[in-house]
Structures are given as structure tokens and as C-alpha cells.
Design an enzyme around this catalytic site. Structure first.
Site, mmCIF file in Angstrom:
data_model
loop_
_atom_site.group_PDB
_atom_site.id
_atom_site.type_symbol
_atom_site.label_atom_id
_atom_site.label_comp_id
_atom_site.label_asym_id
_atom_site.label_seq_id
_atom_site.Cartn_x
_atom_site.Cartn_y
_atom_site.Cartn_z
ATOM 1 N N CYS A 77 20.459 -10.518 -39.778
ATOM 2 C CA CYS A 77 20.176 -11.938 -40.008
ATOM 3 C C CYS A 77 19.422 -12.543 -38.823
ATOM 4 C CB CYS A 77 21.456 -12.696 -40.331
ATOM 5 S SG CYS A 77 21.097 -14.275 -41.112
ATOM 6 N N HIS A 177 23.075 -9.953 -44.975
ATOM 7 C CA HIS A 177 24.378 -9.715 -44.351
ATOM 8 C C HIS A 177 25.002 -8.454 -44.934
ATOM 9 C CE1 HIS A 177 24.720 -13.475 -42.076
ATOM 10 N NE2 HIS A 177 23.907 -13.940 -43.004
ATOM 11 N N GLU A 179 27.518 -6.928 -43.988
ATOM 12 C CA GLU A 179 28.982 -6.953 -43.931
ATOM 13 C C GLU A 179 29.623 -7.591 -45.162
ATOM 14 O OE1 GLU A 179 26.877 -8.650 -42.049
ATOM 15 O OE2 GLU A 179 27.555 -10.734 -41.835
#
EC number: 4.3.2.10
Lengths: 195, 259
Positions: A77, A177, A179
Site C-alpha cells: 500500500c 492489502h 493481509e
């Protein structure tokens, strides 16, 4: 294996840590130069605003440390944007690992900014995308993007085509992202950890 | 292509999910973490957890739940319910939430939106707006008026100007709940949602009234919503998420298909 998450004023990185937990990876969260240099893998996360983040990195000397690293580094990001040459966000000179400028999505009818939600990526050319289905969906939240350039190893379309992932030597980066991008994101992180 | 999002909402009390029809009759619908993980696996694009108790003691229980959720699921999730300060938001983000939703606190103190956006970034600040179509006052014409306290208490605020204001103040998303359609299963408030979304440059999550798969199709087309949120129809398996996404995909709505 020693994985370090670089600590700076990058907003909330809790979900990055939890994602590594789910992969069974241990990690250190630190801004200590020696710890970062001795890591096998370095993750450079980022949520927030570019100029504030760059100022902080400069104060800590991290703006010189990060480009000099030789082990695999993954920026995500805003972390990816700071690895580029320049960001239009508050006219910020960044670290210049990737020779490309990050620009705001132009105001365009039918396209809200930020680009927020799940979008598909394609034109893979990185070991991090190994095993992904074509047009895999990942989760984005951003108002600025790097255009497609020689370092692009996955692209995405919103208003115009842009770089979803970049790669140069030992430096890897994702605009989305990983994650919180479901199984696809988990695969990308696990590919990075097993480089 | 950027997809439309399907968001199950879990109202949480003591770690378990509940959902009331028009926020009154509560029914138990299972363990919150397990249910969240199931939805994520089924292809939910995001989850919302609302703490409907919000006393100080329960708040600790909720933070513990947020931590368990964040550990377990790998998609974004938002938490809300009684969040009223920078410290509350910090605690939730620290527990692993990706976004927080504020409602009454934003109405009471609109500057809070600016503070939170500055401190944590707009991307994690969702402003929830509960709205009801009512007379704006004695002998006044009917208008869409912002309500607080679970939709029971009218405010002075008109819905459209308030939506514009929260965007200007730095909200990253708006969760728009029509109290007129909530719990009815008769469909989303399409016209209102389209008006708010058409005037906003941030995503609008439409909530209230989903009863059929067609209702989602409508809210993404006529309603111009970026995401559709529902609760009981998912909890009681009146609609399964994989079926819903397959249906919408077939209708030409951009969907993230995971299987």
C-alpha cells in the site's frame, strides 16, 4: 528464518501481524537498523499519508536504510508508494527504488476515489503471484497509484490501468492489502516468505 | 473490475450474534467468531460486527472478540457500537479491526470525524447514518431525517446534507441504514440510496430491507450502492452467500467469485 516488519508511523499494522501468525511465521516489529539489516525478509507496510510517512522515515534514517537492503523486501500500500520516486500526495519525494511517479486518480464520472474494495489483478510476472488463479481478487484502498511501468508485475484497472505489483531485484511491492485479501493475499505473503 | 461487496452484519452481545427485527426483538444466531469465519469462507467480501451492549465491562469482552476475529479471518472487517473517542478507535484498531464505524458520536460531535480521519486515515473511518422518512417537525413536510439511538431519536439533521458533511470531514465510507425498510424484508430504500450515492465520492454501503436476491440486484443498479449489507437473512440461511453471489454474477453485477 527472521522476518522483520518495519516500525514507523504507518498506522495500523496489526492485521499484517495476524496474517503472519496465520501462516505460522514469527516476526519482529522494529525500527532498529541492525535488526532490519540482519533479517531474512523485510516487510514494509503502510497506511496513511505519504509526506508524513516520508518525514518520519527521514528522521529515523530509514529512507537511506531501506533502499540499501539486499534481502527480499515487500512494501504494501503506502509502503509501495514510498518505494517509488515521487508521490503526488502532498508533493512528496519518495525513496526512488522504483523509477516511477505515483499519481492521484483523476476525477472521473462513475469512479469514486478512493478506489476501495475488491478488484482483479492480471498480467503476472513475479514469483509472488505463483499459483494464483488468473484475475485473482485482492482488496484495495487507495487514492494514488503508480501507472503501468517496466517494473509492473501485476496490473489492475480503475479509471485507467495501474500497477498492482512492482518488482525490481530484491524489492517487491503490492498496492493492495495482502493481509486482508483472503486466500489470494495469504498465498502472496507465503510466496514472499518462501522466496 | 471493482466489484460490488456483500457484507453480513453481526450484532454482538456477550460474544454471540443477535439480530432484532426493527432493533427490538432479539434472537440468538450463534457464535460471532465462528459465524464470521463461515461467512468469510463462503465468499463474504467484508464483515461488520456491532457491539449492541456497549457498557464498559462488555466493551472489554468485545475487544477480546475483535482480537479473535482478526486472528481468524483474512478479509476486512468493521466494528461499531458505542465508539465515541479517539481512544475507543485506537483500542479497536489495535485489537485488529480494519475499520471502525461511528454513529451517534459523530452526530453529537461532528469534529470527531475530522479528528479520527487525521489520526487514523479516512480509509478506516465509516460513518453510519440511520435515517427515517418523517415530518421534519410539527406541520412540516416529510423529509429524510437522521436518527440516533438505534433509530429511535430524531435529530435536526437532513440526511443528504449530513452525508455530504461527513464526507467533507473525512469519512471514508457511509453505512446508510433506512429505518423505514430495516427489518421489513421488502427491499432496500432504493431512491434514497441512489440520491446519497450519486452525491457522494465515497462508497455507500446500503443497509435495511434485504429480503431476496433481487433486492441486492436492485440496490446495486437502481440504488447505485457500492456494497449491500444484511443480517438475519444470512444468519437464518434464508439466503446463502454463494447462491447470492452466483445469482448477481449471472445478472451482470461485478462480483468477487471465490470458488
Amino acid at each position: 528464518m527472521k522476518t522483520v516488519i518495519i516500525k514507523y508511523n504507518a498506522g495500523n499494522v496489526q492485521s499484517v501481524m495476524y496474517a503472519l501468525d496465520r501462516l505460522g511465521a514469527s516476526y519482529l516489529y522494529t525500527d532498529d537498523e541492525a535488526e532490519i539489516r540482519s533479517a531474512d525478509k523485510v516487510i514494509f507496510p503502510g497506511v496513511g499519508e505519504a509526506s508524513t510517512a516520508m518525514n518520519y522515515l527521514r528522521r529515523k534514517g530509514l529512507d537511506r536504510l531501506i533502499p540499501s537492503l539486499t534481502q527480499p523486501v515487500l512494501g504494501t500500500c503506502v509502503g509501495m508508494q514510498l518505494m517509488c520516486r515521487y508521490s503526488e500526495e502532498n508533493n512528496t519525494t519518495c525513496m526512488g527504488i522504483f523509477d516511477v511517479d505515483v499519481l492521484r486518480f483523476p476525477a472521473t464520472p462513475g469512479f469514486k476515489v478512493p478506489h476501495m474494495g475488491w478488484n482483479s489483478i492480471h498480467a503476472y510476472g513475479s514469483p509472488l503471484t505463483a499459483g494464483l488463479p488468473e484475475d485473482a481478487y485482492v482488496y484495495f484502498v487507495h487514492s494514488y497509484a503508480a501507472p503501468v511501468c517496466p517494473f509492473t508485475v501485476a496490473s489492475c484497472e480503475y479509471v485507467h490501468p495501474f500497477s498492482a505489483m512492482l518488482h525490481k531485484d530484491n524489492f517487491y511491492a503490492a498496492q493492495f492489502h495482502c493481509e486482508i485479501s483472503g486466500e489470494v493475499g495469504q498465498r502472496i505473503l507465503s510466496n514472499f516468505l518462501t522466496l | 473490475m471493482l466489484t460490488k461487496r456483500i457484507i453480513p452484519c453481526l450484532d454482538v452481545k456477550d460474544g454471540r450474534t443477535v439480530k432484532g427485527v426493527n432493533f427490538v426483538n432479539l434472537r440468538d444466531a450463534g457464535d460471532a467468531v465462528e459465524l464470521g469465519a463461515l461467512y468469510a469462507e463462503q465468499g463474504a467480501d467484508e464483515l461488520v460486527f456491532l457491539d449492541i451492549t456497549a457498557t464498559v465491562e462488555d466493551r472489554k469482552t468485545f475487544a477480546e472478540l475483535v482480537r479473535r476475529v482478526a486472528h481468524t479471518i483474512n478479509i476486512p472487517f468493521t466494528v461499531g457500537g458505542g465508539i465515541s473517542s479517539v481512544a475507543d478507535v485506537s483500542a479497536m484498531l489495535h485489537a485488529g479491526a480494519d475499520k471502525v464505524s461511528i454513529n451517534s458520536a459523530a452526530v453529537r460531535n461532528p469534529d470527531l470525524i475530522n479528528e479520527l480521519a487525521l489520526e487514523f486515515g479516512s480509509q478506516c473511518i465509516v460513518v453510519a447514518i440511520d435515517t427515517r422518512y418523517v415530518p421534519a417537525g410539527p406541520d412540516m413536510p416529510w423529509e429524510h431525517i437522521v436518527h440516533t439511538h438505534g433509530g429511535r431519536k430524531p435529530t435536526e439533521l437532513r440526511t443528504l446534507p449530513w452525508a455530504k458533511e461527513v464526507e467533507e470531514r473525512g469519512a471514508g465510507e457511509i453505512l446508510l441504514t433506512s429505518m423505514d425498510t430495516d427489518g421489513t424484508k421488502a427491499g432496500f430504500a432504493l431512491e434514497l440510496t441512489a440520491t446519497i450515492s450519486g452525491n457522494a465520492n465515497i462508497p455507500i454501503i446500503a443497509s435495511g430491507g434485504a429480503g431476496t436476491m433481487e433486492h441486492f440486484q436492485e440496490v446495486f443498479t437502481a440504488g447505485k450502492a457500492d456494497a449491500g449489507l444484511a443480517a438475519s437473512i444470512f444468519h437464518f440461511r434464508e439466503i446463502d452467500i454463494p447462491d447470492l453471489k452466483q445469482y448477481l454474477h449471472g445478472q451482470g453485477i461485478p462480483m468477487r467469485m471465490t470458488k
